[in-house]
Enzyme design. Sequence first.
Site, mmCIF file in Angstrom:
data_model
loop_
_atom_site.group_PDB
_atom_site.id
_atom_site.type_symbol
_atom_site.label_atom_id
_atom_site.label_comp_id
_atom_site.label_asym_id
_atom_site.label_seq_id
_atom_site.Cartn_x
_atom_site.Cartn_y
_atom_site.Cartn_z
ATOM 1 N N CYS A 140 -10.962 20.991 -26.073
ATOM 2 C CA CYS A 140 -11.931 20.048 -26.659
ATOM 3 C C CYS A 140 -11.966 18.750 -25.864
ATOM 4 C CB CYS A 140 -11.586 19.748 -28.109
ATOM 5 S SG CYS A 140 -12.012 21.088 -29.224
ATOM 6 N N ASP A 145 -1.583 16.528 -22.921
ATOM 7 C CA ASP A 145 -1.521 17.635 -23.886
ATOM 8 C C ASP A 145 -0.471 17.454 -24.982
ATOM 9 O OD1 ASP A 145 -2.531 20.203 -24.708
ATOM 10 O OD2 ASP A 145 -0.715 21.137 -23.921
ATOM 11 N N ARG A 181 -3.917 32.400 -25.080
ATOM 12 C CA ARG A 181 -2.850 32.516 -26.072
ATOM 13 C C ARG A 181 -3.248 33.559 -27.116
ATOM 14 N NH1 ARG A 181 -2.963 28.836 -29.071
ATOM 15 N NH2 ARG A 181 -4.490 27.427 -28.150
ATOM 16 N N HIS A 199 0.451 17.520 -30.544
ATOM 17 C CA HIS A 199 -0.491 18.073 -29.556
ATOM 18 C C HIS A 199 -1.463 16.954 -29.175
ATOM 19 C CE1 HIS A 199 -3.579 21.530 -28.635
ATOM 20 N NE2 HIS A 199 -2.906 21.189 -27.566
ATOM 21 N N TYR A 211 0.572 34.833 -19.508
ATOM 22 C CA TYR A 211 -0.365 33.712 -19.660
ATOM 23 C C TYR A 211 0.365 32.412 -20.024
ATOM 24 C CZ TYR A 211 -3.629 30.422 -21.441
ATOM 25 O OH TYR A 211 -4.293 29.246 -21.636
ATOM 26 N N ARG A 265 -7.641 28.181 -15.419
ATOM 27 C CA ARG A 265 -6.827 26.956 -15.458
ATOM 28 C C ARG A 265 -6.433 26.467 -14.074
ATOM 29 N NH1 ARG A 265 -5.224 25.021 -20.835
ATOM 30 N NH2 ARG A 265 -6.070 26.590 -22.233
ATOM 31 N N SER A 297 -7.330 22.751 -28.655
ATOM 32 C CA SER A 297 -7.368 23.236 -27.274
ATOM 33 C C SER A 297 -8.804 23.295 -26.760
ATOM 34 C CB SER A 297 -6.769 24.638 -27.218
ATOM 35 O OG SER A 297 -5.510 24.634 -27.850
ATOM 36 N N LYS A 340 4.042 25.074 -25.122
ATOM 37 C CA LYS A 340 3.716 25.193 -26.549
ATOM 38 C C LYS A 340 4.935 25.637 -27.371
ATOM 39 C CE LYS A 340 -0.560 24.245 -25.616
ATOM 40 N NZ LYS A 340 -1.124 22.940 -25.980
#
Length: 583
Positions: A249, A272, A68, A225, A196, A366, A247, A205
Amino acid sequence: MSNQHLDTWIQSVAAHLQPDTIHICDGSVAERDALEQQMLQTGTLLTLDPGRHPRSFLHRSDPSDVARTEHLTFICSEKKEDAGPTNNWISPAEARTRVWPVFAGAMKGRTMYVVPYLMGPVGSSYSKVGIEITDSPYVVANMRIMTRMGKVALDHLGTSSDFVKGVHSLGDLSPERRYICHFPETRTIWSIGSGYGGNALLGKKCHALRLASVQGRDEGWMAEHMLILGITTPTGEKHYIAGAFPSACGKTNLALLVPTLPGYKIETVGDDICWMHVGEDGRLWAINPEAGMFGVAPNTSLKTNPNAMKALANDVIYTNVALRKDGSVWWEGMNGLADGEEMLDWRGQPWKKGVSTEKAAHPNSRFTVDIRQAPSASDRIDDPRGVPISAILFGGRRAKLTPLVYEARSWEHAVYVGATMVSETTAAATGAVGVPRNDPMAMLPFCGYNMADYWAHWLAMGEKLSRPPKVFHVNWFRTGDDGKFLWPGYGDNIRVLKWMVERIAGGGKANETPLGHVPTQDALDFGGLDIPAARQQQLLAVDPAAWSEEVARTGEFLDKFGDRLPAPIRAQHEALKGRIKAR
Ligand code: OXD
Ligand code: MN
């Protein structure tokens, strides 16, 4: 069923972007298969070994387009103050003159895909429809996994005009001409110059967090989130917990946790994003608006996250992972490579174990997979009512300072704890990694309006809850003086959840500290772990001197919000200062 609002909008976008053809996606298997064939021919997708990875593909993105790009992400509210000091802002008028022209003719020679998608379970009054227009078949394929896509969304929409309008084009993929613009007042998204995930899969998002956070404020619900998991204790007590972590974590790892303590069961509802409403019973009820996981691959292994590895058995799109000679995928943390083994790195360049110094998989590589493929998938994922939330977790990545877990003292204190979260940066966004930054409720890059107003909304939501969830802060990442992690994490995080569930039931011993309630050493189940008592103590320690420095830094952060900062947040800040001083 035709929808006049939709048709008119599609035509107006097409007139500007000038695609060769328009394809309205129905979400069918036949459509998916045809798109995959086309992407294999153009090299957008590469095949994997069908035995090892049935119906799965590898995509390599442009090396300048792998995360991002927060500095190119804008909230385009009419007033700058409504975007607040933590967002980049340009006015809608400026976006129209600066960004919309970049879209002119951007789809010449390309197909314009119209992707109707539903965020949330089919038949849920909480679910919302979005339409993403895109020229990227890779985006279409990902959206088909990440959302309920196609006819199902059009059926939910009917003839209504109530849908988020997203326009996405790869453009020329140049970071110079990359913009991700959000218009909260007109529920519109423009994204150009990136393929992306977080920039291009607009349901995720852009819609489910940035725009939905504003819509939630306007309509009295919350877009967060957060992961959602279910926990069942050995005595059959069941709770659902939502958790906000920045993000990369470990949200996906926690959501799919395999408990190391016998008798506990974890179910995954979401990994998420979480939308929460106040139920008639005065509790918060949560749905996962997504249908898939767009998970970080590196460090996912049978040891760290067996449920994720099992979910990846088939029907996966991998992005920017390494490719072994046998047609299987690889990333750092997976192990199993022989010394000297040669393969292709995420860019498609030759890579040799023990010789190459660069990472084989991109740190933000990913996997995209249907969340229902996880063995831990909850049977409530598709429940239109969602699940009742007993606890909320806030978590950051802090090498020092923050204890493994503590419980907030009240809802107002909880909002302060979330608002003052700090975490060290990760590879999920471009920029330096490992730098501490304030990341309130893990929403810093995702809150579509002024953070101060967002905290006011959290406070207002609390007033409506007669049975609010308990709120905890966790830090799995504290290190000792030797720089090594003090806590094993992963499946052993169940030990922390166990204490939380005891607290929910009115038990679980705790010490009152300036931060909140920290478990006593004997209240946390360290049984069978090889952690010396001194390290256990370090894990739970609260150091007033270090915290008084932290609080000074937090004060500077809060000052950025000026008069808009809600009084209870300021009051909580002063109260914490007082408690630290009194030590
Ligand atoms: C994500 C992120 O992809 O937070 O979930 O960056
Ligand atoms: Mn995320």
